[in-house]
Structures are given as structure tokens and as C-alpha cells.
Design a protein around this motif. Structure first.
Motif, short mmCIF file in Angstrom:
data_model
loop_
_atom_site.label_atom_id
_atom_site.label_comp_id
_atom_site.label_asym_id
_atom_site.label_seq_id
_atom_site.Cartn_x
_atom_site.Cartn_y
_atom_site.Cartn_z
N GLY A 23 7.52 -19.34 10.04
CA GLY A 23 8.30 -18.78 8.95
C GLY A 23 7.50 -18.40 7.73
N SER A 24 6.18 -18.61 7.76
CA SER A 24 5.37 -18.24 6.61
C SER A 24 5.07 -16.74 6.64
CB SER A 24 4.07 -19.04 6.58
OG SER A 24 3.31 -18.78 7.74
N VAL A 25 4.74 -16.20 5.47
CA VAL A 25 4.45 -14.77 5.33
C VAL A 25 2.96 -14.54 5.57
CG1 VAL A 25 4.47 -12.79 3.78
CG2 VAL A 25 6.35 -14.44 3.72
N ALA A 26 2.64 -13.75 6.60
CA ALA A 26 1.25 -13.44 6.93
C ALA A 26 0.73 -12.24 6.13
CB ALA A 26 1.10 -13.17 8.41
N ASP A 27 1.59 -11.27 5.87
CA ASP A 27 1.22 -10.11 5.07
C ASP A 27 2.49 -9.48 4.53
OD1 ASP A 27 -0.44 -8.26 3.84
OD2 ASP A 27 -0.44 -6.89 5.54
N ALA A 28 2.39 -8.82 3.41
CA ALA A 28 3.56 -8.20 2.80
C ALA A 28 3.15 -6.95 2.03
CB ALA A 28 4.28 -9.17 1.85
N VAL A 29 4.04 -5.97 2.02
CA VAL A 29 3.86 -4.75 1.23
C VAL A 29 5.15 -4.51 0.48
CG1 VAL A 29 3.48 -2.27 1.27
CG2 VAL A 29 2.20 -3.74 2.83
N SER A 30 5.05 -4.36 -0.84
CA SER A 30 6.23 -4.12 -1.65
C SER A 30 6.11 -2.77 -2.35
CB SER A 30 6.40 -5.24 -2.70
OG SER A 30 7.61 -5.10 -3.39
N SER A 31 7.21 -2.00 -2.33
CA SER A 31 7.20 -0.67 -2.91
C SER A 31 8.32 -0.56 -3.94
CB SER A 31 7.42 0.40 -1.83
OG SER A 31 6.48 0.27 -0.80
N GLY A 32 8.03 0.12 -5.03
CA GLY A 32 9.07 0.40 -6.00
C GLY A 32 9.99 1.51 -5.49
N ALA A 33 11.27 1.43 -5.83
CA ALA A 33 12.25 2.45 -5.43
C ALA A 33 13.19 2.70 -6.59
CB ALA A 33 13.02 1.98 -4.20
N SER A 34 13.86 3.85 -6.58
CA SER A 34 14.80 4.18 -7.63
C SER A 34 15.84 5.14 -7.09
CB SER A 34 14.09 4.79 -8.84
OG SER A 34 13.43 6.00 -8.47
N GLY A 35 16.91 5.31 -7.84
CA GLY A 35 17.95 6.24 -7.44
C GLY A 35 18.79 5.70 -6.30
N GLY A 36 19.38 6.63 -5.55
CA GLY A 36 20.33 6.25 -4.51
C GLY A 36 19.74 6.13 -3.13
N SER A 37 18.51 6.60 -2.89
CA SER A 37 17.91 6.50 -1.56
C SER A 37 16.40 6.53 -1.67
CB SER A 37 18.40 7.63 -0.65
OG SER A 37 17.97 8.88 -1.16
N ALA A 38 15.76 5.96 -0.66
CA ALA A 38 14.30 5.95 -0.60
C ALA A 38 13.89 5.71 0.84
CB ALA A 38 13.72 4.87 -1.52
N SER A 39 12.66 6.11 1.17
CA SER A 39 12.13 5.89 2.51
C SER A 39 10.62 5.75 2.42
CB SER A 39 12.51 7.02 3.47
OG SER A 39 11.97 8.26 3.01
N GLY A 40 10.04 5.20 3.47
CA GLY A 40 8.60 5.04 3.49
C GLY A 40 8.13 4.38 4.76
N VAL A 41 6.80 4.22 4.86
CA VAL A 41 6.18 3.51 5.98
C VAL A 41 5.19 2.52 5.40
CG1 VAL A 41 4.76 3.71 8.04
CG2 VAL A 41 6.40 5.51 7.50
N ASP A 42 5.33 1.25 5.76
CA ASP A 42 4.43 0.20 5.31
C ASP A 42 3.56 -0.26 6.47
OD1 ASP A 42 5.63 0.27 2.81
OD2 ASP A 42 7.05 -1.32 3.30
N ASP A 43 2.26 -0.40 6.22
CA ASP A 43 1.33 -0.89 7.23
C ASP A 43 0.99 -2.35 6.94
OD1 ASP A 43 1.09 1.52 8.68
OD2 ASP A 43 -0.29 2.30 7.16
N LEU A 44 1.31 -3.21 7.88
CA LEU A 44 1.07 -4.64 7.74
C LEU A 44 0.01 -5.06 8.74
CD1 LEU A 44 4.80 -5.82 7.63
CD2 LEU A 44 3.28 -5.47 5.67
N GLU A 45 -0.90 -5.95 8.32
CA GLU A 45 -1.87 -6.48 9.26
C GLU A 45 -2.34 -7.85 8.80
OE1 GLU A 45 -5.21 -3.90 9.66
OE2 GLU A 45 -6.22 -4.68 7.89
N SER A 46 -2.56 -8.72 9.78
CA SER A 46 -3.10 -10.05 9.52
C SER A 46 -3.96 -10.44 10.69
CB SER A 46 -1.97 -11.07 9.30
OG SER A 46 -1.05 -11.02 10.37
N ARG A 47 -5.04 -11.14 10.43
CA ARG A 47 -6.02 -11.47 11.47
C ARG A 47 -5.68 -12.79 12.14
NH1 ARG A 47 -10.62 -9.85 13.51
NH2 ARG A 47 -12.29 -11.29 14.07
N ARG A 48 -5.62 -12.74 13.48
CA ARG A 48 -5.46 -13.94 14.30
C ARG A 48 -4.24 -14.76 13.90
NH1 ARG A 48 -9.74 -14.72 17.49
NH2 ARG A 48 -11.72 -13.74 16.96
#
Length: 595
Positions: free
Chosen positions: A546-571
Motif C-alpha cells: 500500500g505504499s506509494v512507489a512513485d507519483a506524478v501530480s498535475s495542476g488542473a483548472s476549469g471544467g475538464s482536463a486530460s493528460g498522460v503521466d509516466d510513473l516508474e520505480s526500480r525493483r
């Protein structure tokens, strides 16, 4: 008429022997006169080449005459050649590594360090799998090492050292072939035929090496990010510097395998480093699963593997049978590579998979540990080629109602490589009460299916509870896949407790590009908010704990938003991807995907 009779008479004189008496020869000629002589002698011309040769069927006496013709270069019997067929050593067969390979498991993408006397730098069935190597002591060429066999017997006196980590003893090359000889139709087949081999030469041509050289080899391999270290070496006494190196490698997630030793028959005599509890200790058995009489035994033995008269590679492009726990060790090292390539990357989990699948062959625990290695079972066995279904999408949204119930639409998509989908079952659980509120089942078939299923929590009047929807997809063979998604009920069917609507997750797709060294995921998302006050979107990798290995946080505004986040953690052993969207009022929506 006379010409006709003469013609047949000539043929009869040359080829008067019966067809069974004719011989098939290749004739090399110097000129047209030689070619003509060969044709005249032939009962049959089988083939003419563009170069100065032809193949004919001819009486033996006529063939002998052609040999004496000055216009003929050679006359040879048209012999045969055979393919050098690949051999499956009994150790690969008895451990069912061949079944795993037939099922598509090859160890591809996994790095195996053979910490030994080196690896032949040009062997026909190893070269394709060789990666970068390293040497604590340079290979010796045509030295007076003593000759006469592997290990302590002396070097092999190779004529030319092609790398400083080249094998001047035979021992390391033999171990490498057992672990990962290529499945290329030549020589022998290794346990993990597409794993990458790394020669870590810490033993000299006489098969011995100092503690510091061995520790340095372990350290170098760990620094390269190798997945498995195979150590067919050891001593009766322990070494603190080698123990430190083992800890260094263990901290970096390396699976370490070592030979138990050849001190048998004996009890409680497992050598070091095999007896270190961070290392998988391997004893040796024979083709009948009997304990090898030379094998060390003791409570530290974890697993047994074939080590008597095992056929494998030796320099240069040669093959030989050796015996020893040294030969048993790389069977397990190759199996560890297979398990890692199959997706089990955490070192203790790899060890557990190997030991849990080991086959009890009736030996004492001090002799066989958990049992004799079984590679196919460590990978889950051969299921006849049946692939489990996959859940491609699961998203949950609340349905606005005024009937006093909390209602949700679960949209889903599933697929199956074997085209034998059977059912999709959904369960709605109230996370606060821990109670199942609703279930639904959908019949599906073929290789893909999708739909939207309504789930209802009756009598919930908008208390803001959190809910989890679990989806289980099964196929006709009973294989299944599970995924979950969470949703928070808004007040009064759509109006948040503070008078604002929480954000919604409109799209949440995870692409898994992990390998044995890295957990990598691309998270494609789209979110919206009816009040037009989006704030942040966060993607996270979650481990089994249950621990967080990697995280990406993006700011958003208005009524809609979209994106692609790349997460990676070793072993790391990532099991879920969590997407959290928050609006300016502090309302949040959370969904998860299993990976």
C-alpha cells in the motif's frame, strides 16, 4: 542401326553393372574434356554445377578410370552431412525447464551474472546471450596453469584470450551453458535460453580466487543492476568481506544462488557463501533424483538440482559432462531468471516461488531442502496454453436519482487471448459499513466484451459514503482476473455536502511497460467537474503493502482536463495504480487499477 547398337553397347560396357551396383560420386573437372569424360562414363548425370564439377551415378570401375584421367581434379563419394542437432541435457528435462520454454518462457530481459572463472567469449551457443563482463583477474592464455579440467584441476590453456573475462578453466563456461545456453538449434539448451549472461571472472585459471576478488565481483554485478548472481564456488570458512558483499547485493534486490559444496558424504557441511541465509543453497542430485555422493548437506540446503554428469558448454565450441554442486547451482540460477522474467521480481518472492514449487523426491530435508527444482511449476505450471482474461477498463460513475437510493453505472471492457470469455461479475461494497450492497453478472463470450452495468445501494439517501466496485472476469477454463474501482456518493444524488459536485474520472487507462528491473506505467486520464473548479490530478504507483512507489501530480483548472503521466520505480512490486482528482472545494474522486 549400327550406330544405335554401338551407342547402347558403349553404355552397357561402362554401366553394365545393375543399378544397385552403381555409385554416386562428385567429379571435379579441369576443363571441358574432363566434363565430357565424366558424362560419357555416367549412367546418370544427377547434377551439374556452375563451377567445374558435376554429380553422376556410375559403375565403380568407370569411377576408378575417371580418377586417373588427367582432365579430372577429383572423384569423391557423394557422402552426407547432418545437422548438429541441439541436445536437451537431462537436467533441463527433469526440472521441466523444457516445458516452460515450450510454453514461451525464456528468461528474456533478465541479467544473470556467472561469478566464476569467466565465460568463453566466442562459444557458438553462448555468444548471442553474452552481455558486458568484468574480471578481477585477467584470463591467462597458453600459460602453464597445469591443464586437466575444471575447478581446482587447472586451466584449459586456451590459445587466445578474447576478453579479460574469457574462461581459461572451463568451469564458468559450463555453468553459463546450463543457466542460459541459447535455443538456437546447436549444442545444448539452457534453463533460461534468452537471459543475458555476464561473465564475472573472480577465479583464476586454477579455479581459485581470493576473498576480495570474489567480493569485488559481487559488488560490481550488483552495481550493474543484475538480477541473479550464480556462484558455483565456496569455502569451508566464512569471509567477512564476502558477507558484506552479499549484504550489499541483497540490499539491491539481487537473487543470489550458490553451490552447497562437494564435501560429501557428510552432514552439516554446507560451504560458504551457500550457507549465508541471503543465498539460495543448492545441493546436487543425479538423473534418478538420488543424492550425489559428493554433495554437501545440512540445514542450510534450500533446494536440490541435477549435478551429476551434466552436459554443457566448454571453450571453444565444445561440450562436456561435469559433476558437482557447481553444476546444480546454475540450474537454479536459470530458473530464478525465468521467475523474474515471468513478473516476480522481489528477491524474497523469487526464492519463495522456487522453493514452493520444488518437487519432493524423497530425500531428507538436509539433502534436498524444499525438494528438487521444478521450473515449470515455479512459473505456475503448464496450463495447456490457456491465458487468463484481462480487464481493459473499469470506470464507475454515480447516477443522479431522487428515489432515496445510491445508484452507480460501472462501465467495463474485458478481453481474452484464447477467445474463451465466460462471465463478468460485479460487486458493489459500501466501504464505510463493509457490506455488500449489490451484485450483478453478465454473460460474455469470444475474445472481447464491454458494457455498462447498473449497481444500486438501496436506501442510501446521499450520506457521502465511499463505495468500491469489484469486477471479476472469468473464462471457460476457470482462469480469472480481478480489478476494482472506487467512487464517493454525493449528497442528494449529485449535490456535494458543501453544495458543490465532486469531480469525475472520465478516462483512466494504464499501459504497463515494466521489466524485471523497473516498474513502468503510463497513465492516460481525462477528468471533469460540473462546477468548473478542477484543482489537481495525481497518479500513483502503489506496492503490495500500500505504499506509494512513485507519483506524478498535475495542476488542473476549469471544467475538464486530460493528460498522460509516466510513473516508474526500480525493483518494486507495484500492484495498483491510483488516480486522484481534487477540486478547489476539496472534493475528491479516487479510482484504482490493478496491474
Amino acid at each position: 542401326m549400327a550406330t544405335t547398337v554401338g551407342l547402347f553397347g558403349t553404355l552397357g560396357a561402362v554401366g553394365g553393372a545393375s543399378a544397385a551396383d552403381l555409385v554416386e560420386v562428385n567429379v571435379g573437372v579441369r576443363n571441358d574434356a574432363g566434363r565430357s569424360a565424366a558424362k560419357r562414363a555416367a549412367a546418370e548425370v544427377k547434377r551439374e554445377f556452375a563451377f567445374d564439377a558435376l554429380t553422376i551415378r556410375v559403375a565403380p570401375a568407370a569411377a576408378a578410370n575417371l580418377e586417373n584421367n588427367p582432365n579430372v581434379r577429383y572423384v569423391e563419394e557423394n557422402g552426407t552431412m547432418e545437422a548438429f542437432e541441439q541436445t536437451t541435457p537431462y537436467g533441463v528435462d527433469i526440472t521441466e525447464a523444457d516445458l516452460a520454454i515450450d510454453d514461451g518462457d525464456t528468461g528474456a530481459g533478465v541479467d544473470v551474472a556467472v561469478i566464476d572463472t569467466g565465460i568463453d567469449a566466442q562459444h557458438e551457443t553462448l555468444q548471442a546471450n553474452l552481455g558486458e563482463g568484468w574480471a578481477a583477474v585477467d584470463a591467462a592464455c597458453t600459460t602453464n596453469c597445469g591443464g586437466g579440467g575444471p575447478g581446482g584441476g587447472g586451466g584449459n590453456d586456451i590459445d587466445e584470450c578474447l576478453a579479460d573475462w574469457d574462461d581459461d578453466n572451463d568451469h564458468g563456461t559450463h555453468c553459463a551453458g546450463t543457466a542460459a545456453a541459447a535455443d538456437d538449434g546447436t549444442g545444448v539448451l539452457g534453463v533460461a535460453p534468452e537471459a543475458t549472461l555476464h561473465a564475472v571472472k573472480v577465479l583464476a585459471c586454477d579455479g581459485s580466487g581470493s576473498f576480495d576478488d570474489i567480493a569485488a565481483g559481487i559488488e560490481w554485478s550488483a552495481d550493474q543492476g543484475h538480477d541473479v548472481q550464480s556462484m558455483s564456488l565456496g569455502a569451508d570458512t566464512e569471509s567477512s568481506v564476502v558477507a558484506d558483499a552479499l549484504g550489499y547485493a541483497a540490499d539491491r534486490g539481487v537473487v543470489m544462488v550458490a553451490a552447497a559444496g562437494n564435501s560429501g558424504p557428510c552432514t552439516d557441511c554446507v560451504g560458504f557463501p551457500a550457507r549465508d541465509d541471503r543465498v539460495i543453497a543448492v545441493s546436487a542430485t543425479d538423473e534418478s533424483d538420488a543424492l550425489a555422493d559428493f554433495s554437501s548437506t545440512g540445514p542450510e540446503v534450500d533446494i536440490a538440482a541435477p549435478g551429476v554428469d551434466t552436459l554443457s558448454t566448454v571453450p571453444r565450441d565444445e561440450y562436456a559432462e561435469f559433476s558437482g554442486t557447481s553444476m546444480a547451482c546454475p540450474h537454479v540460477s536459470g530458473a530464478a531468471a525465468q521467475v523474474i522474467a515471468d513478473g516476480t521480481t522481489e528477491r524474497d518472492a523469487v526464492r519463495t516461488a522456487l522453493l514452493d514449487a520444488a518437487e519432493d523426491v524423497g530425500l531428507d530435508e538436509s539433502e534436498q531442502g524444499s525438494g528438487r527444482l521444478n521450473v515449470a511449476d515455479a512459473l505456475g505450471g503448464d496450463d495447456g496454453g490457456n491465458a487468463a482474461p484481462e480487464i481493459d477498463d473499469l470506470a464507475v460513475s454515480e447516477v443522479e436519482t431522487d428515489d432515496g437510493d445510491a445508484e452507480f453505472d460501472a462501465s467495463w471492457a474485458v478481453s481474452d487471448a484464447d477467445a474463451d470469455l465466460d462471465a463478468v461479475e460485479l460487486t458493489l461494497v459500501d466501504d464505510t459499513a463493509g457490506a455488500t450492497e449489490d451484485t450483478a453478472s453478465e454473460s460474455v463470450s469470444g475474445d472481447a466484451a464491454s458494457g455498462t452495468t447498473r449497481l444500486v445501494a438501496a436506501g442510501d439517501d446521499g450520506s457521502g459514503n465511499g463505495y468500491t466496485v469489484e469486477l471479476v472476469a472469468t473464462d471457460t477454463e476457470g482462469a480469472s482476473a480481478t480489478d476494482t474501482a472506487t467512487v464517493t456518493e454525493t449528497e442528494d444524488g449529485g449535490d456535494g455536502g458543501d453544495g458543490e459536485t465532486p469531480p469525475a474520472v472520465d478516462e483512466f487507462v494504464v499501459t504497463d511497460d515494466s521489466n524485471p528491473n523497473w516498474s513502468r506505467h503510463a497513465v492516460e486520464w481525462a477528468v471533469s467537474d460540473a462546477d468548473g473548479d478542477l484543482a489537481t490530478v495525481t497518479s500513483e504507483q502503489l506496492t503490495d503493502g500500500g505504499s506509494v512507489a512513485d507519483a506524478v501530480s498535475s495542476g488542473a483548472s476549469g471544467g475538464s482536463a486530460s493528460g498522460v503521466d509516466d510513473l516508474e520505480s526500480r525493483r518494486t512490486s507495484v500492484t495498483e495504480i491510483r488516480l486522484t482528482v481534487v477540486d478547489d472545494a476539496g472534493n475528491e474522486t479516487v479510482e484504482t487499477r490493478s496491474v
